[in-house]
Design a protein around this motif. Structure first.
Motif, short mmCIF file in Angstrom:
data_model
loop_
_atom_site.label_atom_id
_atom_site.label_comp_id
_atom_site.label_asym_id
_atom_site.label_seq_id
_atom_site.Cartn_x
_atom_site.Cartn_y
_atom_site.Cartn_z
N ARG A 45 0.83 -1.20 0.00
CA ARG A 45 0.00 0.00 0.00
C ARG A 45 0.87 1.26 0.00
O ARG A 45 0.57 2.23 -0.70
CB ARG A 45 -0.93 0.01 1.21
CG ARG A 45 -1.96 -1.10 1.21
CD ARG A 45 -2.97 -0.90 2.33
NE ARG A 45 -3.75 -2.11 2.58
CZ ARG A 45 -4.75 -2.20 3.44
NH1 ARG A 45 -5.10 -1.13 4.16
NH2 ARG A 45 -5.40 -3.33 3.61
N GLU A 77 2.22 1.97 -3.38
CA GLU A 77 1.18 2.51 -4.24
C GLU A 77 0.91 3.98 -3.91
O GLU A 77 0.71 4.80 -4.81
CB GLU A 77 -0.11 1.69 -4.10
CG GLU A 77 -1.30 2.19 -4.90
CD GLU A 77 -1.15 2.03 -6.41
OE1 GLU A 77 -2.13 2.28 -7.13
OE2 GLU A 77 -0.03 1.66 -6.88
N GLN A 123 -7.53 8.89 -4.93
CA GLN A 123 -6.86 7.62 -5.19
C GLN A 123 -6.04 7.14 -3.99
O GLN A 123 -6.01 5.94 -3.69
CB GLN A 123 -5.98 7.73 -6.43
CG GLN A 123 -6.78 7.89 -7.73
CD GLN A 123 -5.92 7.69 -8.95
OE1 GLN A 123 -4.77 8.15 -9.02
NE2 GLN A 123 -6.47 7.02 -9.95
N ALA A 171 -6.39 3.70 -1.97
CA ALA A 171 -5.22 2.80 -1.90
C ALA A 171 -4.79 2.52 -0.47
O ALA A 171 -4.38 1.40 -0.14
CB ALA A 171 -4.06 3.41 -2.69
N GLN A 208 -7.92 -0.58 -1.45
CA GLN A 208 -8.80 -0.65 -2.60
C GLN A 208 -8.07 -0.23 -3.87
O GLN A 208 -7.05 0.46 -3.83
CB GLN A 208 -10.02 0.25 -2.39
CG GLN A 208 -10.81 -0.08 -1.13
CD GLN A 208 -11.36 -1.49 -1.15
OE1 GLN A 208 -11.97 -1.92 -2.13
NE2 GLN A 208 -11.15 -2.23 -0.06
N GLU A 209 -8.63 -0.61 -5.02
CA GLU A 209 -8.06 -0.20 -6.30
C GLU A 209 -8.19 1.32 -6.47
O GLU A 209 -9.27 1.88 -6.22
CB GLU A 209 -8.76 -0.90 -7.46
CG GLU A 209 -8.46 -2.39 -7.55
CD GLU A 209 -7.01 -2.64 -7.97
OE1 GLU A 209 -6.45 -1.80 -8.70
OE2 GLU A 209 -6.45 -3.67 -7.54
#
Length: 286
Positions: free
Chosen positions: A131, A134, A180, A184, A188-189
């Motif tokens: 995570r 990301e 986003q 993230a 989650q996407e």
């Protein structure tokens, strides 16, 4: 702890870490000056709101993500205000960094805040490595070029400007990062959350263009009329006041509808609606 308190505590922690025990005193002071007072903290609030809607199962990482996002935003304000860009004297009702501390310290403070944002995420990577990576990827993409706030500033040096692309990069980028990153950090996407961030970001920029044209410096807490003075592309010059207002309302009407399905969808929609209501300047027709 409520959202504003979580955000302020995380920012305070990041600044204290960045100041350390041996930083040059004036630079250390400039770092705190750059992030206080905090303004509306819209971007970290949105980030945390999405995280809460998606579960917020690692609150410590959520707090860090929200703070990192705000540090990047504050850095962009420091740089935007410098003489090479807007040459602004006032920001959030007080002298800008380069006026209060000097141009060299403003440049260094802005740079330090950017680095601090990414370092804070790296320091918390042990909580959830995938995570965290990301989060760093998203924030990096929306900070640099070709998709981030650096690209947005770069558009101002072009003779022909795509207003939508300009708004999406200069202002929309960190709103996209907010939605986003919120997804993230909760595991989650991130992809499905881009549209919401883009819509809110564009609405915020159109609203800012309207306020710049219609409000005075005292109301704004920063110099007014900068779009005209700096020959900056803006929604009012392209669409007129009434056209810009219609555009703003059109963008906002689609923002809530674009929220992806999630456990806290209703609460998030309420938050977005509340933030949207604040965007429309009072002194506009209709």
């Amino acid at each position: 702890m409520d959202i504003p308190a979580r955000i302020e505590a995380a920012i305070h922690h990041a600044i204290r870490h960045g100041q350390g025990d041996t930083a040059p005193p004036r630079l250390a002071s400039a770092l705190e000056y750059a992030v206080t007072p905090g303004g509306a903290r819209i971007r970290p609030t949105l980030c945390m709101g999405v995280a809460l809607a998606c579960g917020d199962d690692i609150p410590e990482l959520t707090d860090t993500a929200a703070a990192a996002l705000e540090l990047i935003h504050c850095a962009s304000l420091v740089h935007d205000d410098m003489p090479c860009f807007d040459n602004a004297d006032i920001r959030r009702g007080k002298p800008t960094i380069h006026k209060a501390y000097s141009e060299p310290l403003a440049l260094l403070a802005g740079d330090s805040l950017i680095v601090m944002g990414f370092e804070s995420l790296a320091l918390k990577a042990y909580l959830a490595p995938e995570r965290a990576l990301e989060l760093i990827r998203i924030l990096g993409k929306r900070t640099g070029s070709p998709y981030g706030i650096c690209a947005g500033q770069g558009w101002e040096s072009e003779e022909a400007v795509d207003l939508s692309a300009y708004h999406r990069a200069k202002t929309g980028a960190l709103f996209i990062a907010a939605t986003q990153m919120g997804a993230a950090v909760a595991g989650q996407e991130a992809g499905p959350w881009e549209e919401l961030g883009a819509r809110i970001g564009e609405a915020f920029q159109v609203a800012d263009d309207l306020k710049d044209a219609l409000c005075d410096s005292e109301t704004l807490g920063k110099p007014a009329g900068q779009d005209v003075i700096n020959l900056r592309p803006n929604a009012v010059s392209e669409l007129g006041v009434e056209g810009a207002v219609l555009r703003l309302k059109d963008i906002l009407s689609g923002a809530i509808a674009s929220i992806p399905a999630c456990p806290g969808e209703a609460a998030l929609a309420q938050m977005v609606r509340k933030q949207a209501e604040r965007l429309v300047p009072e002194r506009v027709p209709g």
